[in-house]
Design a protein around this motif. Structure first.
Motif, PDB file in Angstrom:
ATOM      1  N   ALA A 119       0.842  -1.199   0.000  1.00  0.00           N
ATOM      2  CA  ALA A 119       0.000   0.000   0.000  1.00  0.00           C
ATOM      3  C   ALA A 119       0.875   1.246   0.000  1.00  0.00           C
ATOM      4  O   ALA A 119       1.962   1.248   0.575  1.00  0.00           O
ATOM      5  CB  ALA A 119      -0.901  -0.004   1.225  1.00  0.00           C
ATOM      6  N   TRP A 120       0.376   2.301  -0.641  1.00  0.00           N
ATOM      7  CA  TRP A 120       1.121   3.556  -0.716  1.00  0.00           C
ATOM      8  C   TRP A 120       0.188   4.721  -0.480  1.00  0.00           C
ATOM      9  O   TRP A 120      -0.809   4.887  -1.177  1.00  0.00           O
ATOM     10  CB  TRP A 120       1.792   3.683  -2.088  1.00  0.00           C
ATOM     11  N   GLU A 121       0.520   5.528   0.500  1.00  0.00           N
ATOM     12  CA  GLU A 121      -0.143   6.807   0.729  1.00  0.00           C
ATOM     13  C   GLU A 121       0.867   7.869   0.316  1.00  0.00           C
ATOM     14  O   GLU A 121       1.831   8.116   1.044  1.00  0.00           O
ATOM     15  CB  GLU A 121      -0.515   6.976   2.201  1.00  0.00           C
ATOM     16  N   PRO A 122       0.713   8.480  -0.857  1.00  0.00           N
ATOM     17  CA  PRO A 122       1.703   9.447  -1.328  1.00  0.00           C
ATOM     18  C   PRO A 122       1.966  10.568  -0.320  1.00  0.00           C
ATOM     19  O   PRO A 122       1.044  11.106   0.272  1.00  0.00           O
ATOM     20  CB  PRO A 122       1.069  10.011  -2.609  1.00  0.00           C
ATOM     21  N   ALA A 123       3.245  10.834  -0.138  1.00  0.00           N
ATOM     22  CA  ALA A 123       3.675  11.887   0.782  1.00  0.00           C
ATOM     23  C   ALA A 123       4.816  12.655   0.140  1.00  0.00           C
ATOM     24  O   ALA A 123       5.503  12.139  -0.757  1.00  0.00           O
ATOM     25  CB  ALA A 123       4.123  11.275   2.106  1.00  0.00           C
ATOM     26  N   ALA A 124       5.017  13.876   0.597  1.00  0.00           N
ATOM     27  CA  ALA A 124       6.100  14.704   0.066  1.00  0.00           C
ATOM     28  C   ALA A 124       7.413  13.940   0.131  1.00  0.00           C
ATOM     29  O   ALA A 124       7.732  13.311   1.136  1.00  0.00           O
ATOM     30  CB  ALA A 124       6.196  16.010   0.852  1.00  0.00           C
ATOM     31  N   GLY A 125       8.140  13.970  -0.971  1.00  0.00           N
ATOM     32  CA  GLY A 125       9.427  13.293  -1.061  1.00  0.00           C
ATOM     33  C   GLY A 125       9.362  11.928  -1.722  1.00  0.00           C
ATOM     34  O   GLY A 125      10.392  11.375  -2.114  1.00  0.00           O
ATOM     35  N   ASP A 126       8.170  11.348  -1.842  1.00  0.00           N
ATOM     36  CA  ASP A 126       8.041  10.038  -2.488  1.00  0.00           C
ATOM     37  C   ASP A 126       8.348  10.146  -3.974  1.00  0.00           C
ATOM     38  O   ASP A 126       8.006  11.137  -4.625  1.00  0.00           O
ATOM     39  CB  ASP A 126       6.629   9.475  -2.311  1.00  0.00           C
ATOM     40  N   ARG A 127       8.988   9.109  -4.493  1.00  0.00           N
ATOM     41  CA  ARG A 127       9.315   9.053  -5.921  1.00  0.00           C
ATOM     42  C   ARG A 127       8.394   8.058  -6.614  1.00  0.00           C
ATOM     43  O   ARG A 127       7.973   7.075  -6.022  1.00  0.00           O
ATOM     44  CB  ARG A 127      10.765   8.598  -6.110  1.00  0.00           C
ATOM     45  N   PHE A 128       8.111   8.328  -7.890  1.00  0.00           N
ATOM     46  CA  PHE A 128       7.296   7.407  -8.669  1.00  0.00           C
ATOM     47  C   PHE A 128       7.628   7.556 -10.149  1.00  0.00           C
ATOM     48  O   PHE A 128       8.248   8.530 -10.576  1.00  0.00           O
ATOM     49  CB  PHE A 128       5.798   7.631  -8.421  1.00  0.00           C
ATOM     50  N   ILE A 129       7.185   6.561 -10.905  1.00  0.00           N
ATOM     51  CA  ILE A 129       7.366   6.548 -12.357  1.00  0.00           C
ATOM     52  C   ILE A 129       5.991   6.424 -13.001  1.00  0.00           C
ATOM     53  O   ILE A 129       5.107   5.761 -12.467  1.00  0.00           O
ATOM     54  CB  ILE A 129       8.280   5.383 -12.781  1.00  0.00           C
TER      55      ILE A 129
END
Length: 146
Positions: A16-26
């Motif tokens: 599970a992922w709760e996007p937060a400042a600093g998270d990286r994604f493609i």
């Protein structure tokens, strides 16, 4: 940085992922697989909307995309995030010839995972833990329903 293939496998295993400042994604499969985006209140912001969560691109003149559904991107957790997600199962990370070795203990069984990067060593260990957790949940459901 964790590999895209392993990040996809973790997502598919239920991470599970709760996007937060600093998270990286493609943003995969749009000729952007090599472009890493960062969640930031300044340029990419996680927002809740009636249809789900979106990642909104604010002020990105180089790319004509206002937002994208979270489910269409792949999170690239950092080494620190992967280690935290391992929780109490984490035992150690050591340099070995050719890379890194992450050791974890799941249900009393110690297992090691080696890869050329520390992030992928952590990721492989987390993938194993997610699969073990899923199998334990399936087994407990079967025991209670039988």
């Amino acid at each position: 940085m964790i590999s895209l293939d392993l990040a996809r496998r973790l997502r598919d295993a239920g991470l599970a992922w709760e996007p937060a400042a600093g998270d990286r994604f493609i943003v995969p499969d749009r000729n952007l697989d090599e472009q890493v985006f960062w969640v930031s209140e300044m340029s990419v912001e996680a927002r809740s909307v009636p249809g789900g969560r979106i990642l909104a691109f604010n002020g990105t003149a180089e790319w004509a995309l206002d937002s994208i559904l979270q489910g269409e991107v792949v999170w690239l957790p950092s080494e620190a995030q992967l280690r935290e997600l391992l929780g109490d199962a984490f035992d150690s990370l050591r340099r070995v010839r050719g890379g890194y070795r992450c050791e974890i203990a799941i249900s009393g069984t110690r297992t090691a995972f080696e890869d050329t990067s520390a992030a992928d060593s952590y990721g492989l260990a987390l993938l194993s833990r997610l699969r073990a957790d899923r199998q334990a949940q399936t087994s407990s459901r079967g025991a209670t329903s039988g």
